[in-house]
Design an enzyme around this catalytic site. Structure first.
Site, PDB file in Angstrom:
ATOM      1  N   GLY A  57     117.226 -14.658  25.137  1.00  0.00           N
ATOM      2  CA  GLY A  57     116.034 -13.891  25.458  1.00  0.00           C
ATOM      3  C   GLY A  57     114.810 -14.319  24.667  1.00  0.00           C
ATOM      4  N   HIS A  58     113.670 -13.796  25.089  1.00  0.00           N
ATOM      5  CA  HIS A  58     112.392 -14.172  24.480  1.00  0.00           C
ATOM      6  C   HIS A  58     112.340 -13.785  23.001  1.00  0.00           C
ATOM      7  CE1 HIS A  58     112.041 -10.112  26.224  1.00  0.00           C
ATOM      8  NE2 HIS A  58     111.333  -9.840  25.148  1.00  0.00           N
ATOM      9  N   GLY A  59     111.827 -14.706  22.206  1.00  0.00           N
ATOM     10  CA  GLY A  59     111.604 -14.425  20.795  1.00  0.00           C
ATOM     11  C   GLY A  59     112.826 -14.490  19.911  1.00  0.00           C
TER      12      GLY A  59
END
Length: 345
Positions: free
Chosen positions: A247-249
């Site tokens: 996922g993002h980040g």
């Protein structure tokens, strides 16, 4: 190749070798094979005593064994050359590399590939059919990009990296040296960022980027999302299996290994040398410390300390899970006991 010559090329973990004791066990080795499929002229390995039955039936001419005198004796009795190591699987991996050479295309830029005039392509680069390289891309020396790969604007790809067919590298992504991206992977696609409003979901633009450090390997159909701001980072020499979702980040440390169908929600942080087995899920913003292990299908909702092993969903320390599993198997028996006790009250 003579077994004696092969043995001399393997790692320093080799402790004992039959050639030092029984000189006539020096067969010609022409390849490597699984223990149950080995034919004369091949090398195989046994990882532990529980596989001893294979030694009794294998047709291999030579074996890499663990440090086990019983297995050594049995191999000698069968006329099989052997060497022993604390790391038999590692030595077998080294042996495979002596016989197997991956396909290496001749450097060229295929006539059907499209390279933007502002892109910079290094020396000895292979661009296969229908590769698309957009504006501002930088490709290092000795990079191999197979057919139908799409590289979005301002991507950087380090030297000696391999992009297999049909993967996509999205804008601003940075791929380190010696990385391998397998087919179908998507690096730097938009993170799942939507804000609820009374009218519906408001899309949060994903302006960040993905960074893969040197030596990262990404399996087929794995996706690594870029964040709204900042970066998603995969540490040096980390290995991702097929069908992994990052996922993002997320921030993943060095030398981690994530098996198939692992899913990390946004903002997850993994330390170095973390192992996540198949189908592990990690909740948003959770932190997992160095050398921690999550066993298959664990659901990690909270932080995990360095060196801890967790299992089950929600994840608990593995020792607790094993005790609970033993009790679970006895639940029908316990139920009957409680039922009888209630009748006596």
């Amino acid at each position: 190749m003579k077994f004696s010559k092969l043995a001399s090329k393997l790692g320093s973990e080799t402790i004992t070798c039959s050639l030092e004791k029984i000189n006539h066990l020096d067969p010609d080795i022409q390849g490597v094979a699984a223990i149950d499929e080995a034919k004369p002229g091949t090398l195989s390995y046994i990882e532990g005593a529980k596989f001893a039955n294979y030694l009794k039936t294998t047709n291999a001419s030579a074996l890499i064994l663990p440090m086990d005198e019983t297995l050594q004796k049995l191999a000698g009795e069968r006329g099989i050359g052997w060497l022993s190591s604390k790391e038999p699987r590692l030595l077998f991996a080294q042996a495979i590399a002596l016989f197997y050479r991956p396909f290496q295309p001749t450097p060229e830029i295929h006539a059907t590939s499209i390279v933007h005039p502002t892109a910079k392509v290094g020396k000895n680069v292979y661009l296969g059919a229908h590769v698309v390289v957009e504006a501002g891309v930088k490709i290092g020396d000795n990079v191999c990009i197979y057919p139908n790969v799409v590289i979005y604007p301002n991507v950087e790809i380090g030297e000696n990296t391999i992009l297999n067919a049909n993967c996509s590298i999205h804008e601003r992504s940075q791929i380190g040296k010696g990385c391998v991206i397998h087919s179908g992977a998507v690096i730097g696609g938009e993170g799942f960022g939507f804000v609820p409003t009374p009218e519906g979901w408001f899309k949060m633009e994903q302006s960040g980027k993905v960074i893969l450090e040197d030596g990262v390997e990404v399996g087929g159909n794995t996706t690594i999302d870029r964040p709204a701001v900042g970066e998603t980072r995969i540490g040096k020499n980390t290995k991702l299996d097929n069908l992994v979702q990052i996922g993002h980040g997320c921030k993943i440390g060095k030398n981690c290994a994530l098996a198939a169908q692992v899913g990390l929600a946004g903002g997850v942080k993994l330390g170095d040398n973390v192992i996540l087995a198949g189908q592990v899920g990690v909740a948003n913003q959770a932190k997992i410390g160095d050398r921690a292990i999550a066993t298959a299908q664990a659901g990690v909702h909270n932080d995990v300390a360095a060196g801890e092993i967790v299992s089950s969903s929600p994840a608990v320390p593995n020792k607790i899970y094993l005790k609970a599993s033993a009790i679970y198997k006895r639940l029908p028996e316990i139920y009957q006991f409680v039922k009888q006790m209630k009748r006596k009250l």
